[in-house]
Scaffold this active site. Structure first.
Site, PDB file in Angstrom:
ATOM      1  N   SER A   8      -8.589   8.415   4.843  1.00 42.42           N
ATOM      2  CA  SER A   8      -9.092   7.041   4.938  1.00 42.42           C
ATOM      3  C   SER A   8     -10.586   6.920   5.209  1.00 42.42           C
ATOM      4  CB  SER A   8      -8.332   6.253   6.005  1.00 42.42           C
ATOM      5  OG  SER A   8      -7.052   6.012   5.562  1.00 42.42           O
ATOM      6  N   ASP A  34      -3.890   1.829   6.565  1.00 44.47           N
ATOM      7  CA  ASP A  34      -5.128   2.569   6.830  1.00 44.47           C
ATOM      8  C   ASP A  34      -6.096   1.733   7.658  1.00 44.47           C
ATOM      9  OD1 ASP A  34      -3.846   4.266   5.131  1.00 44.47           O
ATOM     10  OD2 ASP A  34      -5.210   3.958   3.442  1.00 44.47           O
ATOM     11  N   TYR A  53       0.349   5.418  -7.824  1.00 40.67           N
ATOM     12  CA  TYR A  53       0.580   4.568  -6.642  1.00 40.67           C
ATOM     13  C   TYR A  53       1.079   3.193  -7.093  1.00 40.67           C
ATOM     14  CZ  TYR A  53      -0.545   2.435  -2.059  1.00 40.67           C
ATOM     15  OH  TYR A  53      -0.477   1.797  -0.844  1.00 40.67           O
ATOM     16  N   GLY A  76     -12.125  11.913  -0.122  1.00 39.67           N
ATOM     17  CA  GLY A  76     -11.032  12.065  -1.074  1.00 39.67           C
ATOM     18  C   GLY A  76      -9.885  12.914  -0.547  1.00 39.67           C
ATOM     19  N   SER A 113     -26.827   6.256   2.855  1.00 38.72           N
ATOM     20  CA  SER A 113     -25.892   7.129   3.557  1.00 38.72           C
ATOM     21  C   SER A 113     -26.539   8.486   3.745  1.00 38.72           C
ATOM     22  CB  SER A 113     -24.607   7.286   2.745  1.00 38.72           C
ATOM     23  OG  SER A 113     -23.894   8.399   3.222  1.00 38.72           O
ATOM     24  N   ASP A 151       4.395   0.901   3.990  1.00 37.97           N
ATOM     25  CA  ASP A 151       3.574  -0.263   4.432  1.00 37.97           C
ATOM     26  C   ASP A 151       3.628  -1.419   3.438  1.00 37.97           C
ATOM     27  OD1 ASP A 151       1.811   1.004   2.605  1.00 37.97           O
ATOM     28  OD2 ASP A 151       0.036   0.775   3.888  1.00 37.97           O
TER      29      ASP A 151
HETATM   30  C1  GLA Z   1      -2.402   5.118   0.995  1.00 39.71           C
HETATM   31  C2  GLA Z   1      -2.530   3.603   1.142  1.00 39.71           C
HETATM   32  C3  GLA Z   1      -1.710   3.104   2.325  1.00 39.71           C
HETATM   33  C4  GLA Z   1      -0.264   3.608   2.235  1.00 39.71           C
HETATM   34  C5  GLA Z   1      -0.237   5.120   1.978  1.00 39.71           C
HETATM   35  C6  GLA Z   1       1.156   5.636   1.719  1.00 39.71           C
HETATM   36  O1  GLA Z   1      -2.971   5.758   2.097  1.00 39.71           O
HETATM   37  O2  GLA Z   1      -3.884   3.246   1.338  1.00 39.71           O
HETATM   38  O3  GLA Z   1      -1.754   1.695   2.384  1.00 39.71           O
HETATM   39  O4  GLA Z   1       0.448   2.916   1.257  1.00 39.71           O
HETATM   40  O5  GLA Z   1      -1.035   5.480   0.865  1.00 39.71           O
HETATM   41  O6  GLA Z   1       1.931   5.542   2.874  1.00 39.71           O
END
Ligand code: GLA
Length: 392
Positions: A125, A171, A221, A121, A67, A36
């Protein structure tokens, strides 16, 4: 069944103001990993687990967050929305508020309560889910008339600029635009997208959580993002492209020797081939060729393991054990990697066997159990009526 509205009333004072309800899902990516932010293709879908938000306006400038899942209650002034590490999960909805304010939207005080059933975690997402829940809620409550794609971009900015996580658009897009029983083919460069019906013909999607703590995920990342940018600069000396996602497999093979570091070459190779695999996978699904789809998932994992190096022992073990089970067409890590979840395509009749054996073998090797979720594919973020609360 827990009635979010009564919980809400227990936490906040009684008021005549109407309580509005919103729902926002989690997501799983079927194929197209780490493409992405390189302007490539992804193929995620929204899940039927997610975050509920109950919200109502106040007649002062206070913003109250709570929450059902966490003890923390947060009170801010709408005129002073700032990041605070201690406020943990609340920084995601606060970030959305801040970006909306920066864009000039006027928002007054409100109180909101969230309740979610996405494992935290796990790489499904939960953060994009709460961001979009906040975004659609504010959009509706204050009649801002922002369309969904812009709410998605605002939520991504909240995560990038306010929370400080440099994620791509996948996400938030999957969470915002999800459609029941469909996956989304998204071109992350142009944001063109199409829905593809997930006709799984007697197979189920099983998500397995490694339950590994995702420690180094953010720094690794960012390291991968930098390596991709470096690789792109080498290839830009001969190709007129802005993103790795624009590079074909043929061009990669022709020019990959220009990339001097072996490590960087491997990262670029993954992105270019993975991008190509997404299109092949969509075609396979459209042709009802689940065997080929499953093979592409397997190839994707191998590439994430060997070339992109974002898997690790836990994810590899889950995939290896899954692929030993009869009735499994494909299995791969999903999300950022280094922990989190795998996604597998398992024949309906073999699901129970799969859960039992993979759990046992993973525990024998890793020392603790994974968690398995048999999920459905649901809709994106939206306003809901009270009678939909039963789903939670
Ligand atoms: C995480 C990031 C996404 C994407 C994925 C890997 O989920 O939030 O934007 O980069 O990793 O595909």
């Amino acid at each position: 069944m827990e009635d979010l509205k009564s919980l809400f009333k227990n936490i906040y004072r009684d008021s005549e103001e109407k309580i509005n309800l919103f729902y926002s899902p989690g997501r799983v990516n079927l194929i197209g990993e780490h493409t992405d932010y390189n302007g490539g293709f992804v193929f995620p879908c929204a899940l039927d687990i997610g975050t509920l938000a109950a919200i109502r306006k106040r007649n002062d400038n206070k913003v109250l967050f709570s929450s059902f899942n966490f003890p923390l209650k947060i009170e801010s002034s709408i005129n002073n929305i700032v990041y605070s590490k201690e406020e943990d999960w609340a920084n995601y909805p606060k970030g959305v508020l801040k970006i909306l304010q920066d864009l000039g939207y006027k928002i007054s005080g409100f109180e909101v309560m969230f309740k979610g059933n996405i494992p935290n975690g796990a790489g499904l997402s939960s953060s994009a889910s709460i961001e979009l829940a906040m975004a659609v809620a504010i959009n509706e409550l204050y009649k801002l008339n922002i369309d969904m794609v812009d709410l998605i971009k605002i939520s991504q900015r909240a995560e990038n600029e306010f929370v400080g996580v440099n994620c791509g658009i996948m996400d938030q897009f999957a969470v915002g635009m999800g459609k029941k029983d469909n996956a989304i083919l998204l071109n992350c460069n142009t944001l063109e997208y199409k829905y593809v019906p997930l006709n799984l013909q007697g197979y189920k999607i099983i998500i397995c959580n490694t339950n590994k703590r995702r420690e180094l995920a953010d720094s690794k990342y960012n390291e991968r993002r930098n390596e991709c940018e470096k690789g792109l600069r080498y290839l830009q000396t001969v190709l007129n492209v802005k993103k790795l996602g624009e590079i074909t497999v043929e061009d990669y093979n022709k020019y990959c020797n220009l990339i001097l570091e072996n490590k960087v070459r491997k990262r670029v190779k993954h992105v270019v081939y993975e991008n190509n695999r997404v299109l092949k996978a969509v075609k396979a699904l459209e042709e009802k060729d689940l065997v080929n789809f499953g093979q592409l998932m397997i190839d994707s994992h191998a590439s994430l393991k060997e070339d992109y190096e974002v898997t690790g022992e836990e994810l590899d073990t889950l995939v290896d054990e899954a692929l030993k089970i009869e009735g499994v067409l494909g299995s791969r890590m999903t999300g950022a990697g280094f922990g989190g979840c795998t996604v597998s395509l398992v024949k309906n009749t073999h699901v129970e066997h799969f859960k039992k054996i993979v759990t046992k073998n993973y525990k024998d090797k890793i020392g603790y159990e994974p968690t398995m979720y048999v999920v459905g594919i649901g809709d994106g973020a939206k306003k809901i009526k009270e009678d939909m609360l039963w789903q939670f």
